[in-house]
Design a protein around this motif. Sequence first.
Motif, PDB file in Angstrom:
ATOM      1  N   PHE A 219      28.674  51.362  19.465  1.00  0.00           N
ATOM      2  CA  PHE A 219      28.389  50.153  20.725  1.00  0.00           C
ATOM      3  C   PHE A 219      28.784  49.249  20.274  1.00  0.00           C
ATOM      4  O   PHE A 219      29.251  48.400  18.951  1.00  0.00           O
ATOM      5  N   GLU A 220      30.175  48.864  20.959  1.00  0.00           N
ATOM      6  CA  GLU A 220      30.989  47.870  21.078  1.00  0.00           C
ATOM      7  C   GLU A 220      31.471  46.825  21.852  1.00  0.00           C
ATOM      8  O   GLU A 220      31.129  47.138  23.206  1.00  0.00           O
ATOM      9  N   LEU A 221      30.202  45.703  21.589  1.00  0.00           N
ATOM     10  CA  LEU A 221      30.935  44.350  22.129  1.00  0.00           C
ATOM     11  C   LEU A 221      32.779  44.353  23.262  1.00  0.00           C
ATOM     12  O   LEU A 221      33.095  45.228  23.155  1.00  0.00           O
TER      13      LEU A 221
ATOM     14  N   GLY B  59      24.984  33.993  25.509  1.00  0.00           N
ATOM     15  CA  GLY B  59      23.851  34.572  24.980  1.00  0.00           C
ATOM     16  C   GLY B  59      23.902  36.267  24.692  1.00  0.00           C
ATOM     17  O   GLY B  59      22.919  37.576  24.195  1.00  0.00           O
ATOM     18  N   ILE B  60      25.085  36.852  25.832  1.00  0.00           N
ATOM     19  CA  ILE B  60      24.668  38.082  25.867  1.00  0.00           C
ATOM     20  C   ILE B  60      25.181  39.161  24.439  1.00  0.00           C
ATOM     21  O   ILE B  60      24.256  39.946  24.483  1.00  0.00           O
TER      22      ILE B  60
ATOM     23  N   ASN C 252      23.757  42.781  20.534  1.00  0.00           N
ATOM     24  CA  ASN C 252      24.376  43.530  18.937  1.00  0.00           C
ATOM     25  C   ASN C 252      22.475  43.464  18.819  1.00  0.00           C
ATOM     26  O   ASN C 252      22.657  44.128  18.224  1.00  0.00           O
ATOM     27  N   THR C 253      21.373  42.833  19.436  1.00  0.00           N
ATOM     28  CA  THR C 253      20.354  43.040  18.815  1.00  0.00           C
ATOM     29  C   THR C 253      19.495  44.603  19.214  1.00  0.00           C
ATOM     30  O   THR C 253      19.490  45.444  18.401  1.00  0.00           O
ATOM     31  N   ILE C 254      20.237  44.770  20.318  1.00  0.00           N
ATOM     32  CA  ILE C 254      19.860  46.218  21.355  1.00  0.00           C
ATOM     33  C   ILE C 254      20.543  47.412  20.467  1.00  0.00           C
ATOM     34  O   ILE C 254      19.938  47.972  20.075  1.00  0.00           O
TER      35      ILE C 254
ATOM     36  N   GLU D 180      21.525  51.877  16.933  1.00  0.00           N
ATOM     37  CA  GLU D 180      22.230  52.909  16.619  1.00  0.00           C
ATOM     38  C   GLU D 180      20.982  52.949  14.925  1.00  0.00           C
ATOM     39  O   GLU D 180      21.722  54.119  14.705  1.00  0.00           O
ATOM     40  N   ASN D 181      20.518  51.876  14.711  1.00  0.00           N
ATOM     41  CA  ASN D 181      19.427  52.555  13.572  1.00  0.00           C
ATOM     42  C   ASN D 181      18.566  53.496  14.264  1.00  0.00           C
ATOM     43  O   ASN D 181      17.880  54.020  13.372  1.00  0.00           O
TER      44      ASN D 181
END
Length: 146
Positions: free
Chosen positions: A92-94, A108-109, A114-116, A121-122
Amino acid sequence: MAVASRFTVALHALTWIAEMSKENTEHVPSDRIAESVGTSPVFIRRILGMLGRAHLVSVKHGGKDTGWKLARRPEDITLLQVYEAVEQKPLFELHHSTPSNTCLIAKGIRPALNTIYGKAENAMKNQLSEYSIADLLKETLTQASL
């Protein structure tokens, strides 16, 4: 070409090579792999080159046995290793634009995503690490015979 299709093409090629190796074929030419995948030999060679840099396949140039073969047993190549060999970008890319620094959501997005995205991905990578090319070959042959 989409990220996911590079991975799928790599898996198809490795699975096909694994099946051919059962017939004691030392090396298989890229045009035969390309025929199975339904794409050009040039694109197959590009994908196999990535897999070669990851030590998943080897190539022999010249002579009657020119082509590609697995560098490891199919049981020793995980789908995660293949994914990591052909994918250079995160799953996923921002967004590429810079969000406003005055907006509460914009501030905050990125950290929230990044956390989600990292957890997603993990999870995908953990799942891919549980399967080998041998597993994929077995399932492919099962599905083909239905």
